[in-house]
Motif scaffolding. Structure first.
Motif, mmCIF file in Angstrom:
data_model
loop_
_atom_site.group_PDB
_atom_site.id
_atom_site.type_symbol
_atom_site.label_atom_id
_atom_site.label_comp_id
_atom_site.label_asym_id
_atom_site.label_seq_id
_atom_site.Cartn_x
_atom_site.Cartn_y
_atom_site.Cartn_z
ATOM 1 N N PRO A 106 5.103 7.018 -6.595
ATOM 2 C CA PRO A 106 5.222 6.017 -5.522
ATOM 3 C C PRO A 106 3.885 5.579 -4.921
ATOM 4 O O PRO A 106 3.748 4.437 -4.499
ATOM 5 N N ASP A 107 2.891 6.448 -4.871
ATOM 6 C CA ASP A 107 1.611 6.075 -4.260
ATOM 7 C C ASP A 107 0.580 5.568 -5.271
ATOM 8 O O ASP A 107 -0.578 5.358 -4.920
ATOM 9 N N ASP A 108 0.980 5.336 -6.528
ATOM 10 C CA ASP A 108 0.057 4.780 -7.526
ATOM 11 C C ASP A 108 -0.218 3.306 -7.228
ATOM 12 O O ASP A 108 0.619 2.587 -6.698
ATOM 13 N N PHE A 157 -4.195 4.847 -10.795
ATOM 14 C CA PHE A 157 -3.091 4.358 -11.616
ATOM 15 C C PHE A 157 -3.132 5.033 -12.975
ATOM 16 O O PHE A 157 -4.079 5.734 -13.298
ATOM 17 N N ILE A 158 -2.072 4.842 -13.764
ATOM 18 C CA ILE A 158 -1.992 5.394 -15.107
ATOM 19 C C ILE A 158 -1.643 4.283 -16.087
ATOM 20 O O ILE A 158 -1.203 3.210 -15.691
ATOM 21 N N GLN A 159 -1.834 4.534 -17.360
ATOM 22 C CA GLN A 159 -1.509 3.574 -18.401
ATOM 23 C C GLN A 159 -0.161 3.878 -19.051
ATOM 24 O O GLN A 159 0.534 2.983 -19.479
ATOM 25 N N ASP A 217 -4.192 12.156 -16.193
ATOM 26 C CA ASP A 217 -4.403 12.789 -14.889
ATOM 27 C C ASP A 217 -5.760 12.393 -14.306
ATOM 28 O O ASP A 217 -5.877 12.139 -13.101
ATOM 29 N N ALA A 218 -6.779 12.312 -15.152
ATOM 30 C CA ALA A 218 -8.102 11.894 -14.682
ATOM 31 C C ALA A 218 -8.082 10.437 -14.233
ATOM 32 O O ALA A 218 -8.663 10.086 -13.200
ATOM 33 N N LEU A 219 -7.412 9.566 -14.991
ATOM 34 C CA LEU A 219 -7.314 8.161 -14.620
ATOM 35 C C LEU A 219 -6.601 8.003 -13.285
ATOM 36 O O LEU A 219 -7.029 7.226 -12.422
ATOM 37 N N ARG A 220 -5.524 8.744 -13.075
ATOM 38 C CA ARG A 220 -4.803 8.679 -11.803
ATOM 39 C C ARG A 220 -5.677 9.196 -10.662
ATOM 40 O O ARG A 220 -5.724 8.601 -9.588
#
Length: 64
Positions: free
Chosen positions: A39-41, A31-33, A23-26
């Protein structure tokens, strides 16, 4: 999952650290790993990064 006949201890935190990290990365990078992208990543594979070369620390003389 506990063994049959045993109770599972409750998780000591109200969140899971890996989910918090995703959640912090997003939130910070867009983006996430792991998991399903929204859709908006940002498509992290489409980002080009510039490289640099490491040296011995000596600065070359500037030509004027």
């Amino acid at each position: 999952m506990p063994w049959p006949g045993e109770e599972q201890d409750p998780y000591p935190l109200p969140f899971h650290p890996l989910e918090l990290g995703e959640d912090a990365l997003r939130s910070l990078c867009g983006f996430i790993q792991e998991g399903y992208p929204e859709p908006d990543d940002v498509d992290a594979e489409a980002i080009s990064l510039l490289g640099f070369r490491m040296g011995d620390g000596a600065i070359p003389p500037r030509s004027l």
